[in-house]
Design a protein around this motif. Structure first.
Motif, PDB file in Angstrom:
ATOM      1  N   ASP A 217      -9.565 -29.652  -2.501  1.00 40.81           N
ATOM      2  CA  ASP A 217     -10.943 -30.037  -2.813  1.00 40.81           C
ATOM      3  C   ASP A 217     -11.923 -29.310  -1.909  1.00 40.81           C
ATOM      4  O   ASP A 217     -12.980 -28.847  -2.353  1.00 40.81           O
ATOM      5  N   GLU A 218     -11.568 -29.226  -0.629  1.00 42.94           N
ATOM      6  CA  GLU A 218     -12.435 -28.552   0.340  1.00 42.94           C
ATOM      7  C   GLU A 218     -12.557 -27.064   0.021  1.00 42.94           C
ATOM      8  O   GLU A 218     -13.646 -26.486   0.084  1.00 42.94           O
ATOM      9  N   VAL A 219     -11.426 -26.440  -0.329  1.00 45.97           N
ATOM     10  CA  VAL A 219     -11.431 -25.011  -0.661  1.00 45.97           C
ATOM     11  C   VAL A 219     -12.275 -24.751  -1.905  1.00 45.97           C
ATOM     12  O   VAL A 219     -13.115 -23.844  -1.927  1.00 45.97           O
ATOM     13  N   MET A 220     -12.071 -25.546  -2.955  1.00 50.26           N
ATOM     14  CA  MET A 220     -12.820 -25.340  -4.192  1.00 50.26           C
ATOM     15  C   MET A 220     -14.312 -25.609  -4.003  1.00 50.26           C
ATOM     16  O   MET A 220     -15.136 -25.127  -4.784  1.00 50.26           O
ATOM     17  N   ALA A 221     -14.666 -26.348  -2.960  1.00 48.11           N
ATOM     18  CA  ALA A 221     -16.078 -26.597  -2.646  1.00 48.11           C
ATOM     19  C   ALA A 221     -16.667 -25.498  -1.768  1.00 48.11           C
ATOM     20  O   ALA A 221     -17.783 -25.632  -1.266  1.00 48.11           O
ATOM     21  N   GLY A 222     -15.895 -24.417  -1.583  1.00 54.03           N
ATOM     22  CA  GLY A 222     -16.398 -23.294  -0.804  1.00 54.03           C
ATOM     23  C   GLY A 222     -15.875 -23.222   0.613  1.00 54.03           C
ATOM     24  O   GLY A 222     -16.277 -22.335   1.380  1.00 54.03           O
ATOM     25  N   GLY A 223     -14.965 -24.108   0.978  1.00 53.60           N
ATOM     26  CA  GLY A 223     -14.419 -24.102   2.342  1.00 53.60           C
ATOM     27  C   GLY A 223     -13.290 -23.092   2.490  1.00 53.60           C
ATOM     28  O   GLY A 223     -12.125 -23.468   2.658  1.00 53.60           O
ATOM     29  N   LEU A 224     -13.645 -21.823   2.458  1.00 53.60           N
ATOM     30  CA  LEU A 224     -12.650 -20.741   2.486  1.00 53.60           C
ATOM     31  C   LEU A 224     -12.382 -20.181   3.879  1.00 53.60           C
ATOM     32  O   LEU A 224     -11.529 -19.313   4.037  1.00 53.60           O
ATOM     33  N   ASP A 225     -13.106 -20.664   4.871  1.00 49.59           N
ATOM     34  CA  ASP A 225     -13.024 -20.042   6.198  1.00 49.59           C
ATOM     35  C   ASP A 225     -11.596 -20.004   6.753  1.00 49.59           C
ATOM     36  O   ASP A 225     -11.170 -18.981   7.296  1.00 49.59           O
ATOM     37  N   GLU A 226     -10.860 -21.111   6.633  1.00 47.86           N
ATOM     38  CA  GLU A 226      -9.524 -21.144   7.219  1.00 47.86           C
ATOM     39  C   GLU A 226      -8.604 -20.114   6.565  1.00 47.86           C
ATOM     40  O   GLU A 226      -7.822 -19.436   7.247  1.00 47.86           O
ATOM     41  N   LEU A 227      -8.702 -19.981   5.252  1.00 39.37           N
ATOM     42  CA  LEU A 227      -7.894 -18.988   4.545  1.00 39.37           C
ATOM     43  C   LEU A 227      -8.296 -17.569   4.926  1.00 39.37           C
ATOM     44  O   LEU A 227      -7.455 -16.736   5.269  1.00 39.37           O
ATOM     45  N   ILE A 228      -9.579 -17.283   4.866  1.00 42.58           N
ATOM     46  CA  ILE A 228     -10.049 -15.918   5.128  1.00 42.58           C
ATOM     47  C   ILE A 228      -9.834 -15.533   6.586  1.00 42.58           C
ATOM     48  O   ILE A 228      -9.433 -14.402   6.894  1.00 42.58           O
ATOM     49  N   ASP A 229     -10.073 -16.455   7.515  1.00 42.38           N
ATOM     50  CA  ASP A 229      -9.835 -16.155   8.934  1.00 42.38           C
ATOM     51  C   ASP A 229      -8.364 -15.834   9.187  1.00 42.38           C
ATOM     52  O   ASP A 229      -8.037 -14.936   9.972  1.00 42.38           O
ATOM     53  N   ALA A 230      -7.463 -16.569   8.521  1.00 40.50           N
ATOM     54  CA  ALA A 230      -6.030 -16.308   8.687  1.00 40.50           C
ATOM     55  C   ALA A 230      -5.652 -14.944   8.122  1.00 40.50           C
ATOM     56  O   ALA A 230      -4.833 -14.220   8.701  1.00 40.50           O
ATOM     57  N   LEU A 231      -6.241 -14.572   7.000  1.00 41.69           N
ATOM     58  CA  LEU A 231      -5.974 -13.264   6.406  1.00 41.69           C
ATOM     59  C   LEU A 231      -6.491 -12.143   7.293  1.00 41.69           C
ATOM     60  O   LEU A 231      -5.828 -11.113   7.481  1.00 41.69           O
TER      61      LEU A 231
END
Length: 331
Positions: free
Chosen positions: A303-317
């Motif tokens: 839910d957080e990701v679909m609401a635009g909370g992509l930071d954790e994913l993108i930072d890990a990448l």
């Protein structure tokens, strides 16, 4: 402007100078720390200063490894496109109407992520799906270092969920493709007027949203490559400008890919390679999880990701990409 420099050359040199400031700052901090260690070691022979010198040595020596790592990172080869804005393209893959709906969900996710970072999002071309979502969506995202973050999103995104049209409650798997291209400026790509065929068409609006009685839609064909871009806003002048933005971005992306291949880069093994045929992420709604297959990262924060909370994913990448580059330097 510096004497003797053309406008384009001045802009290019200014960008290069700006990109070097981080390296210069890291080098200054490193050199100051090394000099401080030398000074502290010299004070060890002074009985009155020995206690202070030992404390200072311990502090500076503890800080040195992190500064060395930061210096190595600053010296890594930089992607010249990282500072640029980006063109975002989303298209449904397998899954019919559900894939089109998912394409719409992805666009809203990126739109919220962009808004949270203060970036400006503008839809350049859209075709609505019959049940909602998009058959095609092209948008510009303008801001500082947009491409540095968004380039990791290129690829196939897969969704697993029960569609609204599913009466039996069965989970379906659908997909959408995402392409993120660095927005190119005239300085990046040379396009000869003779290489373009520009057609005007009757514009009916994106998904029937507005009907224009004049021939305002623009289709531009780049004859050497066969690339075709369109824009269907109400202003023909605006349409041409927007279509040229997309065309430049696609040509620039093509040139970057050709350069990578010439350097024998194995793009499929790289984070953010932009390979649109590779499945990169799965969004599983029943379990509330999102998994990035490139770095084996799973988050139960759908839910957080679909609401635009992509930071954790993108930072890990980005961290994984950085680690790979550092490993290559040590190889």
């Amino acid at each position: 402007m510096a004497e003797g420099l053309s406008g384009d050359a001045y802009v290019a040199l200014s960008k290069e100078y700006s990109s070097m400031q981080g390296v210069v700052e890291q080098a200054r901090l490193y050199e100051e720390t090394v000099a401080g260690i030398d000074d502290a070691e010299a004070m060890l022979d002074d009985a009155e200063m020995r206690d202070y010198a030992e404390e200072e040595l311990a502090r500076l020596r503890a800080a040195l490894p992190a500064l060395e790592q930061a210096m190595r990172i600053a010296l890594l080869p930089r992607d010249e496109a990282d500072e640029k804005s980006a063109i975002l393209e989303i298209r449904p893959g397998t899954g019919g109407d559900e894939a089109a709906l998912f394409a719409g969900d992805l666009f809203r996710m990126y739109q919220r992520y962009a808004e949270g970072r203060g970036w400006k999002v503008e839809i350049l071309e859209e075709a609505a799906g019959e049940m909602g979502g998009y058959k095609e969506l092209v948008a510009s995202i303008k801001g500082q270092s947009v491409f540095a973050k968004m380039k990791f999103e290129s690829g196939v995104h897969r969704v697993q969920r029960v569609p609204e049209t599913e009466s039996q409650g069965r989970i379906h798997t659908s997909a959408a493709t995402v392409a993120v291209l660095p927005e190119a400026e005239a300085i990046d790509v040379t396009i000869a007027e003779g290489d373009l065929r520009i057609d005007t068409m009757r514009a009916s609006g994106a998904g029937g949203q507005h009907v224009n009685t004049t021939d305002s839609a623009v289709r531009i064909t780049h004859l050497p490559t066969g690339l075709v871009v369109t824009s269907s806003e109400k202003s023909q002048h605006t349409n041409r400008a927007k279509a040229m933005d997309v065309l430049r971005a696609r040509l620039y992306d093509m040139q970057r890919r050709e350069a990578d291949e010439a350097r024998a880069a194995e793009r499929k093994g790289q984070i953010g390679s932009g390979d649109r045929s590779e499945r990169i992420r799965t969004y599983n709604f029943p379990q509330g999880r999102v998994s990035d297959h490139r770095i084996n990262l799973t988050l139960y924060k759908l839910d957080e990701v679909m609401a635009g909370g992509l930071d954790e994913l993108i930072d890990a990448l980005m961290a994984d990409d950085q680690a790979t580059k550092l490993a290559d330097l040590d190889a």
